[in-house]
Design a protein around this motif. Structure first.
Motif, PDB file in Angstrom:
ATOM      1  N   LEU A  49      -5.564   4.627   3.276  1.00 32.89           N
ATOM      2  CA  LEU A  49      -5.772   6.068   3.108  1.00 32.89           C
ATOM      3  C   LEU A  49      -6.433   6.699   4.332  1.00 32.89           C
ATOM      4  N   ILE A 108       0.752   4.333  -2.977  1.00 36.61           N
ATOM      5  CA  ILE A 108       0.328   5.647  -2.502  1.00 36.61           C
ATOM      6  C   ILE A 108       1.440   6.664  -2.709  1.00 36.61           C
ATOM      7  N   ARG A 109       2.679   6.285  -2.387  1.00 34.80           N
ATOM      8  CA  ARG A 109       3.781   7.248  -2.552  1.00 34.80           C
ATOM      9  C   ARG A 109       4.053   7.521  -4.041  1.00 34.80           C
ATOM     10  N   VAL A 162      -5.448  -0.762   0.104  1.00 37.30           N
ATOM     11  CA  VAL A 162      -4.941   0.574  -0.211  1.00 37.30           C
ATOM     12  C   VAL A 162      -5.935   1.630   0.261  1.00 37.30           C
ATOM     13  N   TRP A 181      -6.550  -3.676  -3.704  1.00 34.45           N
ATOM     14  CA  TRP A 181      -7.070  -2.311  -3.665  1.00 34.45           C
ATOM     15  C   TRP A 181      -7.830  -1.976  -2.376  1.00 34.45           C
ATOM     16  N   MET A 224      -0.406   7.856   6.626  1.00 37.72           N
ATOM     17  CA  MET A 224      -0.435   8.808   5.518  1.00 37.72           C
ATOM     18  C   MET A 224       0.537   9.968   5.758  1.00 37.72           C
ATOM     19  N   THR A 233       3.467   3.155 -11.409  1.00 33.77           N
ATOM     20  CA  THR A 233       2.102   3.276 -10.888  1.00 33.77           C
ATOM     21  C   THR A 233       1.144   2.369 -11.644  1.00 33.77           C
ATOM     22  N   ILE A 277       3.926   8.547   4.911  1.00 36.79           N
ATOM     23  CA  ILE A 277       4.077   8.373   3.465  1.00 36.79           C
ATOM     24  C   ILE A 277       4.276   9.731   2.791  1.00 36.79           C
ATOM     25  N   SER A 278       3.536  10.730   3.254  1.00 36.48           N
ATOM     26  CA  SER A 278       3.665  12.079   2.694  1.00 36.48           C
ATOM     27  C   SER A 278       5.070  12.628   2.912  1.00 36.48           C
ATOM     28  N   SER A 314       0.829  -1.204   0.000  1.00 36.53           N
ATOM     29  CA  SER A 314       0.000   0.000   0.000  1.00 36.53           C
ATOM     30  C   SER A 314       0.866   1.257   0.000  1.00 36.53           C
TER      31      SER A 314
END
Length: 302
Positions: A222, A43-44, A218, A215, A228, A202, A231-232, A39
């Motif tokens: 979120l 996301i990244r 994932v 999915w 998150m 991606t 990851i950000s 995940s």
């Protein structure tokens, strides 16, 4: 001071890049332990597209890469699949199994492996310095991961073998992906080439998740605010700042100097690993990490 910065802009940019990679690896390790490495990977990459696209829009006036021909799109896409999907998928899982510090130490094999793949695929010269550098780096890594053999065993690995093999797979994917990038990029803009690689990665993960049914995980990830945030942070310091400063480094100094400075992550990561993750790092492990970095220096300087 201003004159010093101007004269050594490339070297300073490479040092900033190494610091960025350190933040990135530790952020993704922490996030991966919360929501899973798969995940975190996709996301990244979506975040990287947004950040790199914004950077391209500021520089060139367009969000998605333009000006690449079919040949460049093909090879850069293959590079993205090898580097981001295969290489990073293995590396991010290694973060979860053995941690960022050991994973990034083994990732120091990526430059010598890139030299080896360059020799095999591109016909680049493989010198004795390359072989010596790889040997020194392997020695440093072995000093860290191998312990005193127990009775009846010739070799004892201090860390889970699964994690070691995952990290080695990540280094192999990164090294091969770099060579394929060079093969496909030519004189195309490096930032735009990176964007093509990220887009391919991606798409690759998206297709993989359709077949594996990943999915829902994932989407659930979120909603995890702590993950998150990490990851950000990783995406900001990695694909955005890290890539930007690495390109700046290569522009204002030689590739060898930049690559050498950027390879010091296994040493830089030791203090935050102790302070933030409370890892116990022995003198032997610190020496091994230093030797591994020296191997990369040999690779580029002799």
């Amino acid at each position: 001071m201003n004159q010093f910065i101007t004269e050594h802009l490339g070297e300073l940019a490479a040092l900033v890049t190494a610091v960025c990679w350190t933040f990135t690896s530790m952020s993704f390790e922490s996030a991966g332990k919360k929501v899973g490495s798969m995940s975190v990977n996709i996301i990244r990459l979506f975040m990287a597209i947004a950040l790199l696209g914004t950077l391209q829009y500021i520089r060139f006036g367009y969000f998605f890469p333009e000006g690449a021909d079919a040949y460049q799109w093909f090879w850069l896409s293959i590079s993205g699949l090898v580097g981001f999907v295969i290489g990073d998928m293995l590396l991010f899982q290694a973060f979860v199994v053995v941690g960022a510090r050991i994973s990034m130490l083994i990732m120091s094999l990526s430059p010598p492996l890139a030299a080896l793949f360059g020799w095999i695929l591109l016909g680049e010269q493989l010198t004795m310095a390359h072989i010596l550098g790889m040997t020194v780096t392997m020695s440093g890594i072995s000093l860290v991961i191998l312990g005193k053999p127990s009775k009846g065993k010739r070799i004892k690995v201090k860390y889970p073998l699964k994690g070691i093999l995952l990290a080695f797979g990540g280094a192999t994917g990164q090294g091969l992906g770099l060579v394929l990038s060079k093969y496909g990029m030519g004189d195309y803009d490096p930032a735009s080439a990176t964007m093509i690689r990220v887009i391919a990665g991606t798409i690759g993960f998206s297709v993989l998740f359709i077949f594996t049914g990943h999915w829902p995980k994932v989407i659930k990830a979120l909603s995890n605010g702590a993950a998150m945030l990490r990851i950000s942070i990783g995406a900001f310091f990695g694909p955005f700042l890290g890539v930007s400063f690495s390109l700046l480094a290569i522009k204002y100094t030689t590739t060898g100097v930049a690559s050498t400075i950027m390879s010091i992550v296994p040493v830089l990561i030791i203090p935050p690993a102790i302070l933030l993750f409370k890892e116990r790092v022995t003198l032997k492990e610190a020496v091994g990490a230093t030797i591994a970095v020296l191997g990369v220096i040999v690779l580029f300087w002799f």
